[in-house]
Structures are given as structure tokens and as C-alpha cells.
Scaffold this active site. Structure first.
Site, PDB file in Angstrom:
ATOM      1  N   ASP A  76       1.693  17.028  15.665  1.00 33.58           N
ATOM      2  CA  ASP A  76       3.154  17.965  14.752  1.00 33.58           C
ATOM      3  C   ASP A  76       2.847  17.970  13.697  1.00 33.58           C
ATOM      4  O   ASP A  76       2.581  16.516  13.458  1.00 33.58           O
ATOM      5  CB  ASP A  76       3.942  17.820  16.354  1.00 33.58           C
ATOM      6  CG  ASP A  76       4.546  16.494  15.874  1.00 33.58           C
ATOM      7  OD1 ASP A  76       4.005  14.524  15.773  1.00 33.58           O
ATOM      8  OD2 ASP A  76       5.683  16.629  15.494  1.00 33.58           O
ATOM      9  N   GLU A 141       6.591  13.761  16.704  1.00 31.32           N
ATOM     10  CA  GLU A 141       7.320  12.463  15.391  1.00 31.32           C
ATOM     11  C   GLU A 141       8.521  13.789  14.526  1.00 31.32           C
ATOM     12  O   GLU A 141       9.335  13.194  13.899  1.00 31.32           O
ATOM     13  CB  GLU A 141       5.954  12.383  14.869  1.00 31.32           C
ATOM     14  CG  GLU A 141       6.419  10.820  14.476  1.00 31.32           C
ATOM     15  CD  GLU A 141       6.995  11.529  12.508  1.00 31.32           C
ATOM     16  OE1 GLU A 141       7.949  10.333  12.048  1.00 31.32           O
ATOM     17  OE2 GLU A 141       6.762  12.255  11.766  1.00 31.32           O
TER      18      GLU A 141
END
Length: 383
Positions: A76, A141
Site C-alpha cells: 500500500d 502499513e
């Protein structure tokens, strides 16, 4: 395909471009993990997808013997912001003047690509290596980090699957690739303080209770306090107020309430519970009506100099002649979830000058050099 003004391409660069072209704004993976899993499956990794909520995670392992070396990271990325602020489309990789531009180039799709291609070369040259290899990859994250690495580690712990060495691909480098490696991180403890007063007219303060005035001595004491002096691995614990809100905006109204948002970045000299206790002792002395909400983002962790840090620093010096400095600076990372299992953890990745910024970039040369360093780390630990 990337927009290119340079004819040079490599497996690492090509894979990184493929990942950047997928708009995986947290927690959306946008197909990045499928690309990685396909490459890992071709190397005989056993793939285990572990989705939690809207978050995509996978655990891939090759081999069952110890020691287990794990590469960890996230697919991500943070939102690109207004596209007009970029010189090129953030999800159309652009190679220009020796740099690859695109959201995630440095944080951390470049590292993920380098890890995969490093494994491909290592397994070709060391098919009978000792120990095992693994990948722990999440898409959570850059967001709230609840359903990502934290949950995967819970799964591993429940079945007593133990990581010995972990290399996280966070962009750790400062001026030159490998000049700085994270071997720990400070703890992060957030607080939201809500103080209740009594609103009123500024001309009649005796009829009101100003929560700002009431809490200023406590806030000043918190700012001035020496919480600890740090230690050889960590700087002293810091307290920072990030936001204060009170009042209606009118200049003749005493506010009826105040909200203060603050953060502690703390060393291993303290615990979150000690910080909470000391803070509330100070607040209670003011005799105010308040509520305090705490949120622990992560405890501090440290990997002392040893087998992993030596392998990493030796690989960096052998391949780039750069002397590595170990550091615990910066924000938090998913290492805070992996280190408590007993694993040795380091963070090694590209130069971090452009992360979370417009026109994020990574050096094309550094991508291949990083892949070579990852490969050499495997040679030193598993051959």
C-alpha cells in the site's frame, strides 16, 4: 509500460514499474500482491493469503528448517494528493535522468521488487541453501495498521512459527544507499486530553472557568519535563503537542472546553504505563474536570549488534563501499509487531528524501544495487 527516456531496463526495475502502475492506495492492494505471489510461486514458495477485513496480506515460505530469514514490507501507498501537483501521473511510472518516478517508488515498491529479484538469483546460485526464506507482505502499513502485519504475526505466533531474521524494506537510507539502517524504533504513545470548563463572557471571568488557563501549568510542565536521558540506542523521550482546540472563534467568549492532542516518542528507558502514570499525576494536580484517552501505536524495540546487523553492514560495504550507521530514528514501522516475537529486525531500503511527497522517486541504479545487497545478505546468512 513505463514512460522511458533511457533504454536501460532490468528485472528489478521492470517489476517495480509494474507495481507502481497499480494504484494501491492504502488499504487497497490493487493486485500488487498477486504479481508478487506469482513470482514467488515460480520459486516454489508456499503461498498463504491472509486477508483481514479490507486488508490483503500474504505469508510465503520456502523451506521448513531454521534459521528463517523473512523479507517484510507493504504494497500500500499513501494517497498522491492533487494530480496537478505532480509533474507526471503518479501511477504511470516515468524513468527520467536516471530516476524512476511514481507513488511508491521509494516507499516501498522498489524494495519489494529488489527482494523478489534478489531471491530469484540467490535460489539459482544456491539451490541447496540452509534454512528457509519467507515473505510477509501487507496492504495496511500506511493506514491504521490493525489488520495487516499485526494480524499475520498473531497467526504465526499461534502455530509457533518463528522468524529468526527479518529485513524490512522501509526506505532507511539518507544520502547514499545503505548509509543508514534502522535496527530499532522508538515507541509511540498518543493522547487526547479533553478538559471541561464553563463558557462565559471574557468581561466576566469570575462567572466562567477557562479550561485553557486551568491546564496551561500542566501542559507547560509536561513540555519541560526530562522524561529520561535516552541510552546508547535511543535519544531521550520527547513529548510534543500536535493540536490544541478551544473556543468558538469569537474574541469575547471564554471557551467551555479544550481538546489537546499530543504524542510521546519514547525509548526503552520507559514503558507506556510509566508515561501514563506520570502524565496523569501532573494533570490531576490541577484539579480540572478532564478525560484522557490513550492510544499506543507501538512499543520501542531494538536489535542489538549481532549476526543480522553484521551481515547487512558487511553486504552494504562489500557492494557499495558505504559504511553503515545503525539508527532508531524516524517514525514507526511494522517492525514493532515482528520484533517482540524475538526476531532480529532491521530496515534497509532506498534513500527516503522523497517519500510521501509529490514526484516521489528512486534511483534506477540504486534499485539494482539494493537487489544485489539483499542477495548478498542471503548468501551470508543462509549459505
Amino acid at each position: 509500460m513505463p514512460t522511458i527516456d533511457d533504454s536501460f531496463m532490468s528485472d528489478t526495475l521492470d517489476l517495480c514499474c509494474d507495481l507502481i502502475a497499480r494504484p494501491s492506495v492504502s488499504p487497497d492492494d490493487a493486485g500488487c500482491q498477486a504479481v508478487l505471489c506469482e513470482r514467488l510461486s515460480a520459486m516454489d514458495f508456499s503461498i498463504e493469503t491472509l486477508p483481514f477485513g479490507k486488508v490483503s496480506n500474504f505469508w510465503a515460505r520456502r523451506g521448513r528448517e531454521a534459521p528463517l530469514l523473512c523479507f517484510a514490507g507493504h504494497t500500500d501507498v499513501v494517497p498522491p494528493g492533487p494530480l496537478s501537483s505532480w509533474d507526471s501521473d503518479p501511477f504511470k511510472p516515468l524513468i527520467k535522468d536516471g530516476f524512476l518516478y511514481g507513488r511508491g517508488a521509494a516507499d516501498m515498491k522498489g524494495s519489494l521488487a529488489a527482494m523478489v529479484t534478489a531471491c530469484e538469483r540467490f535460489l539459482q546460485s544456491h539451490p541447496g541453501h540452509r534454512g528457509s526464506l519467507a515473505f510477509l507482505i501487507t496492504s495496511d502499513e500506511e493506514s491504521i495498521a490493525i489488520d495487516g502485519t499485526r494480524k499475520v504475526v498473531d497467526v504465526l505466533n499461534a502455530r509457533n512459527e518463528h522468524i529468526d531474521y527479518c529485513v524490512i524494506g522501509e526506505p532507511s537510507s539518507d544520502r547514499n544507499l545503505g548509509d543508514l539502517v534502522r535496527n530499532g524504533r522508538r515507541g509511540s504513545l498518543n493522547g487526547i486530553l479533553r478538559v471541561k470548563g464553563q463558557s462565559g463572557h471574557v468581561a466576566y471571568p469570575h462567572l466562567a472557568i477557562n479550561p485553557v488557563h486551568a491546564m496551561l501549568p500542566a501542559l507547560s510542565e509536561l513540555c519541560a519535563m526530562e522524561w529520561d536521558r535516552g541510552n546508547p540506542y535511543f535519544p531521550a523521550t520527547s513529548f510534543q503537542i500536535s493540536n490544541i482546540h478551544a473556543g468558538t472563534g469569537a474574541n469575547n467568549v471564554i471557551p467551555g472546553s479544550m481538546e489537546v492532542v499530543f504524542n510521546f516518542r519514547f525509548s526503552t528507558e520507559l514503558t507506556a504505563d510509566i508515561i501514563k502514570t506520570r502524565t496523569e499525576e501532573i494533570l490531576k494536580r490541577q484539579g480540572c474536570d478532564y478525560e484522557l484517552e490513550w492510544q499506543l501505536s507501538g512499543n520501542p524495540f531494538i536489535t542489538e549488534e549481532g549476526i543480522l546487523t553484521k551481515a547487512v553492514s558487511d553486504s552494504i560495504f562489500a557492494l557499495s563501499s558505504v559504511v553503515t550507521t545503525l539508527s532508531t530514528g524516524g517514525g514507526t514501522s511494522d517492525g514493532r509487531f515482528i520484533a517482540p516475537t524475538g526476531a532480529q529486525v532491521v530496515e534497509l531500503g532506498p534513500i527516503n528524501a522523497s517519500i510521501h511527497q509529490n514526484n516521489e522517486y528512486v534511483s534506477v541504479v540504486d534499485l539494482d544495487r539494493l537487489s544485489a545487497i539483499y542477495e548478498d545478505i542471503m548468501v551470508r546468512l543462509l549459505s
